[in-house]
Design a protein around this motif. Structure first.
Motif, PDB file in Angstrom:
ATOM      1  N   ASP A 112       0.718  -0.947   0.004  1.00  0.00           N
ATOM      2  CA  ASP A 112      -0.005  -0.049  -0.208  1.00  0.00           C
ATOM      3  C   ASP A 112       0.889   1.129  -0.030  1.00  0.00           C
ATOM      4  O   ASP A 112       1.763   1.317   0.578  1.00  0.00           O
ATOM      5  CB  ASP A 112      -0.929  -0.081   1.145  1.00  0.00           C
ATOM      6  CG  ASP A 112      -2.029   0.984   1.169  1.00  0.00           C
ATOM      7  OD1 ASP A 112      -1.421   2.281   0.920  1.00  0.00           O
ATOM      8  OD2 ASP A 112      -2.896   0.824   1.719  1.00  0.00           O
ATOM      9  N   ALA A 113       0.541   2.230  -0.920  1.00  0.00           N
ATOM     10  CA  ALA A 113       1.364   3.341  -1.091  1.00  0.00           C
ATOM     11  C   ALA A 113       1.238   4.103   0.354  1.00  0.00           C
ATOM     12  O   ALA A 113       2.313   4.981   0.770  1.00  0.00           O
ATOM     13  CB  ALA A 113       1.065   4.151  -2.188  1.00  0.00           C
ATOM     14  N   GLY A 114       0.294   4.237   1.154  1.00  0.00           N
ATOM     15  CA  GLY A 114       0.469   4.824   2.335  1.00  0.00           C
ATOM     16  C   GLY A 114       1.491   4.311   3.452  1.00  0.00           C
ATOM     17  O   GLY A 114       1.526   4.919   4.676  1.00  0.00           O
ATOM     18  N   ALA A 115       1.887   2.882   3.304  1.00  0.00           N
ATOM     19  CA  ALA A 115       2.677   2.363   4.092  1.00  0.00           C
ATOM     20  C   ALA A 115       4.056   2.926   4.207  1.00  0.00           C
ATOM     21  O   ALA A 115       4.746   3.087   5.394  1.00  0.00           O
ATOM     22  CB  ALA A 115       3.057   0.858   3.778  1.00  0.00           C
ATOM     23  N   ILE A 116       4.591   3.297   2.972  1.00  0.00           N
ATOM     24  CA  ILE A 116       5.836   4.090   2.993  1.00  0.00           C
ATOM     25  C   ILE A 116       5.929   5.326   3.911  1.00  0.00           C
ATOM     26  O   ILE A 116       6.847   5.348   4.928  1.00  0.00           O
ATOM     27  CB  ILE A 116       6.398   4.207   1.578  1.00  0.00           C
ATOM     28  CG1 ILE A 116       6.313   2.895   0.859  1.00  0.00           C
ATOM     29  CG2 ILE A 116       7.971   4.625   1.640  1.00  0.00           C
ATOM     30  CD1 ILE A 116       6.760   2.913  -0.429  1.00  0.00           C
ATOM     31  N   ALA A 154       7.332   6.820  11.610  1.00  0.00           N
ATOM     32  CA  ALA A 154       7.113   6.023  12.651  1.00  0.00           C
ATOM     33  C   ALA A 154       8.287   5.473  12.995  1.00  0.00           C
ATOM     34  O   ALA A 154       8.813   5.278  14.355  1.00  0.00           O
ATOM     35  CB  ALA A 154       6.241   4.937  12.643  1.00  0.00           C
ATOM     36  N   LEU A 155       9.305   5.095  11.919  1.00  0.00           N
ATOM     37  CA  LEU A 155      10.578   4.518  12.371  1.00  0.00           C
ATOM     38  C   LEU A 155      11.562   5.390  12.469  1.00  0.00           C
ATOM     39  O   LEU A 155      12.715   5.206  12.459  1.00  0.00           O
ATOM     40  CB  LEU A 155      10.726   3.155  11.398  1.00  0.00           C
ATOM     41  CG  LEU A 155       9.609   2.000  11.393  1.00  0.00           C
ATOM     42  CD1 LEU A 155      10.173   1.376  10.261  1.00  0.00           C
ATOM     43  CD2 LEU A 155       9.859   1.170  12.721  1.00  0.00           C
ATOM     44  N   GLY A 156      11.502   6.661  11.881  1.00  0.00           N
ATOM     45  CA  GLY A 156      12.385   7.485  11.570  1.00  0.00           C
ATOM     46  C   GLY A 156      13.600   7.312  10.779  1.00  0.00           C
ATOM     47  O   GLY A 156      14.810   7.489  10.882  1.00  0.00           O
ATOM     48  N   ILE A 157      13.327   6.577   9.680  1.00  0.00           N
ATOM     49  CA  ILE A 157      14.092   6.268   8.507  1.00  0.00           C
ATOM     50  C   ILE A 157      13.921   7.233   7.430  1.00  0.00           C
ATOM     51  O   ILE A 157      12.800   7.739   6.929  1.00  0.00           O
ATOM     52  CB  ILE A 157      14.075   4.949   8.070  1.00  0.00           C
ATOM     53  CG1 ILE A 157      12.609   4.458   7.582  1.00  0.00           C
ATOM     54  CG2 ILE A 157      14.356   3.883   9.391  1.00  0.00           C
ATOM     55  CD1 ILE A 157      12.468   2.934   7.132  1.00  0.00           C
ATOM     56  N   GLU A 199      13.844   2.524   1.151  1.00  0.00           N
ATOM     57  CA  GLU A 199      14.043   1.925  -0.250  1.00  0.00           C
ATOM     58  C   GLU A 199      14.835   0.788  -0.082  1.00  0.00           C
ATOM     59  O   GLU A 199      14.542  -0.293  -0.640  1.00  0.00           O
ATOM     60  CB  GLU A 199      14.489   2.773  -1.075  1.00  0.00           C
ATOM     61  CG  GLU A 199      14.575   2.410  -2.695  1.00  0.00           C
ATOM     62  CD  GLU A 199      15.153   3.397  -3.606  1.00  0.00           C
ATOM     63  OE1 GLU A 199      15.832   4.531  -3.205  1.00  0.00           O
ATOM     64  OE2 GLU A 199      14.605   3.728  -4.693  1.00  0.00           O
ATOM     65  N   ARG A 200      16.011   0.662   0.702  1.00  0.00           N
ATOM     66  CA  ARG A 200      16.874  -0.238   0.802  1.00  0.00           C
ATOM     67  C   ARG A 200      16.290  -1.332   1.448  1.00  0.00           C
ATOM     68  O   ARG A 200      16.380  -2.634   1.238  1.00  0.00           O
ATOM     69  CB  ARG A 200      18.207   0.169   1.576  1.00  0.00           C
ATOM     70  CG  ARG A 200      19.053  -0.816   1.524  1.00  0.00           C
ATOM     71  CD  ARG A 200      20.379  -0.522   2.647  1.00  0.00           C
ATOM     72  NE  ARG A 200      19.687  -0.475   4.266  1.00  0.00           N
ATOM     73  CZ  ARG A 200      19.561  -1.745   4.579  1.00  0.00           C
ATOM     74  NH1 ARG A 200      19.713  -2.820   4.249  1.00  0.00           N
ATOM     75  NH2 ARG A 200      19.128  -1.843   5.989  1.00  0.00           N
ATOM     76  N   GLN A 201      15.644  -1.121   2.496  1.00  0.00           N
ATOM     77  CA  GLN A 201      14.908  -2.285   3.242  1.00  0.00           C
ATOM     78  C   GLN A 201      13.795  -2.889   2.482  1.00  0.00           C
ATOM     79  O   GLN A 201      13.578  -4.089   2.540  1.00  0.00           O
ATOM     80  CB  GLN A 201      14.142  -1.585   4.651  1.00  0.00           C
ATOM     81  CG  GLN A 201      15.426  -1.183   5.576  1.00  0.00           C
ATOM     82  CD  GLN A 201      14.673  -0.967   6.977  1.00  0.00           C
ATOM     83  OE1 GLN A 201      13.411  -1.120   7.441  1.00  0.00           O
ATOM     84  NE2 GLN A 201      15.242  -0.201   7.636  1.00  0.00           N
ATOM     85  N   LEU A 202      12.994  -2.190   1.618  1.00  0.00           N
ATOM     86  CA  LEU A 202      11.912  -2.587   0.776  1.00  0.00           C
ATOM     87  C   LEU A 202      12.629  -3.727  -0.359  1.00  0.00           C
ATOM     88  O   LEU A 202      11.976  -4.419  -1.020  1.00  0.00           O
ATOM     89  CB  LEU A 202      11.038  -1.461   0.161  1.00  0.00           C
ATOM     90  CG  LEU A 202      10.072  -1.045   1.281  1.00  0.00           C
ATOM     91  CD1 LEU A 202       9.401   0.056   0.726  1.00  0.00           C
ATOM     92  CD2 LEU A 202       9.233  -1.910   1.885  1.00  0.00           C
TER      93      LEU A 202
END
Ligand code: ADP
Length: 391
Positions: free
Chosen positions: A239-243, A249-252, A258-261
């Motif tokens: 979902d586009a809202g998740a990014i 929330a994670l402060g990234i 992008e790297r994690q995904l």
């Protein structure tokens, strides 16, 4: 005509050398390298090995080199691989970071290593050039569409081979002929019953494609190879809202998200075990709940897309499995086909279990839908297309 088909990964280089003529062609040599850091060295080593083994007397005998390029900005189809292709690949580096840079580097290197050969790219998106506008477009602002955001579809060479071969195995030479000549003639009208196929390419990266009369109607992969089914370590649909939510929330940063995904998601992210389904299987068998979840989510997503294409095709004549997992993993095929008898899908458990990486019909004789395992043969599609373009 000798055609070298080059398969370039972010750390690998594989090749097949084809001898092609008007009647088709054959592979006369193949090889590959893993953990590649220097493309120039391995390409030159491969050319020397072909000479040393007596396959060619000189690299000049190789008339053409084919590249299974993934995604180009404002460019698709089968095209001469020069500056225009490199620019198109570099224009979408951010969208296919694992795929585009190696191909741009490989094309540049072959220009040096084989200066007289003709270089040709067949984009993985080419098979989807006739999908409907309704299936190709996301509901985004016009400005986003104008920078090229749309559904592309990938694994085009693999699914195109399935379009050809499944039609042959279904006794539909009329459709097989259309599929084989698709890039030359475009989609042609079929007299009589349509042939409706869903092709499941399940491997390190995976996609499901719907095919009507040899022509793709859509794919689970959309704008980037990051979409669709959960991939080995890439996310699949999200979902586009998740990014933006996760970033806040994670402060990234965007780069870290992008790297994690693209590196820590997919089957690896869900299982926490591995990006290889064999390791995940072993962990699931030992009772690891995350490993079990990863396998279940993978199957769920495959079935979701089969369902979508079944409706769009108005029924199904053949369901095909290909690539590393599709060809080898009977348990995946059984789980995908479970409880689909109402749709005419009747797997033969004994035929399914017996089938490993060979072409086989694995449905019951009375199954309305022919379930088939077809080993992937993307390189042949490239060799044929390049031969056609150059001769
Ligand atoms: P890609 O070309 O996308 O890297 P492949 O089509 O070669 O991928 O598929 C690789 C995947 O296939 C591996 O990650 C592995 O999970 C799976 N695979 C390969 N061989 C087997 C096997 N014998 N049994 C189960 N899974 C397998």
């Amino acid at each position: 005509m000798l055609i070298l088909v080059a398969n370039l990964g972010s750390t690998s280089f594989k090749y097949r050398l084809f001898r092609m003529d008007g009647n088709g062609g054959e592979v006369i040599a193949k090889g590959g390298y893993e953990r590649v850091t220097d493309y120039a060295a391995v390409i030159d080593d491969a050319l020397s090995a072909l000479q040393r083994d007596g396959i060619i007397a000189s690299p000049d005998e190789i008339e053409a080199v084919g590249f299974k390029t993934v995604l180009g900005k404002d460019l698709s189809g089968c095209v001469i691989a020069g500056q225009q292709v490199i620019a198109a690949l570099e224009g979408f580096t951010a969208v296919a970071p694992a795929h585009n840079p190696p191909y741009a580097a490989g094309i540049r290197q072959f220009e040096k290593s084989l200066p007289d050969a003709r270089l040709v790219a067949l984009f993985e998106t080419a098979f989807y050039q006739w999908t409907s506008a309704a299936s190709a477009h996301y509901a985004i602002p016009k400005a986003w569409r104008e920078i090229g955001i749309r559904r592309h579809g990938f694994h085009g060479a693999s699914h195109k081979f399935i379009a050809e071969r499944s039609a042959e195995l279904c006794g539909r030479e009329d459709v097989a002929k259309i599929a084989r000549r698709l890039y030359q003639d475009g989609p042609l009208q079929v007299d009589g019953k349509p042939l409706r196929v869903v092709s499941c390419h399940l491997g390190g990266s995976s996609s499901v494609t719907g095919i009507r009369n040899g022509v793709a109607i859509g794919s689970s992969m959309g704008f980037s190879p990051q979409s669709g089914l959960p991939q080995n370590n890439r996310v699949g649909d999200l979902d586009a809202g998740a990014i933006p939510y996760a970033m806040r929330a994670l402060g990234i940063t965007l780069e870290e998200a992008e790297r994690q995904l693209t590196k820590e998601s997919g089957l690896l992210g869900l299982s926490g075990v591995s990006n290889d389904i064999r390791d995940i299987d072993a962990a699931a068998a030992a009772g690891n709940p995350d490993a079990l979840l990863a396998i279940d989510a993978f199957i769920h997503s495959i079935r979701h897309w089969i369902g979508a294409f079944l409706i769009e095709l108005g029924g199904l004549d053949s369901l095909v499995f290909t690539a590393g997992i599709g060809e080898n993993r009977a348990a995946t095929r059984a789980a995908v086909c479970k409880d689909l008898e109402a749709f005419g899908v009747h797997l033969d458990p004994a035929k399914n279990t017996a089938c490993h990486a060979t072409e086989a019909v694995i449905s019951r004789d009375d199954s309305a839908v022919k379930i088939i395992v077809i080993p992937a043969n993307e390189e042949l599609v490239l060799a044929r297309e390049i031969y056609r373009k150059l001769s």
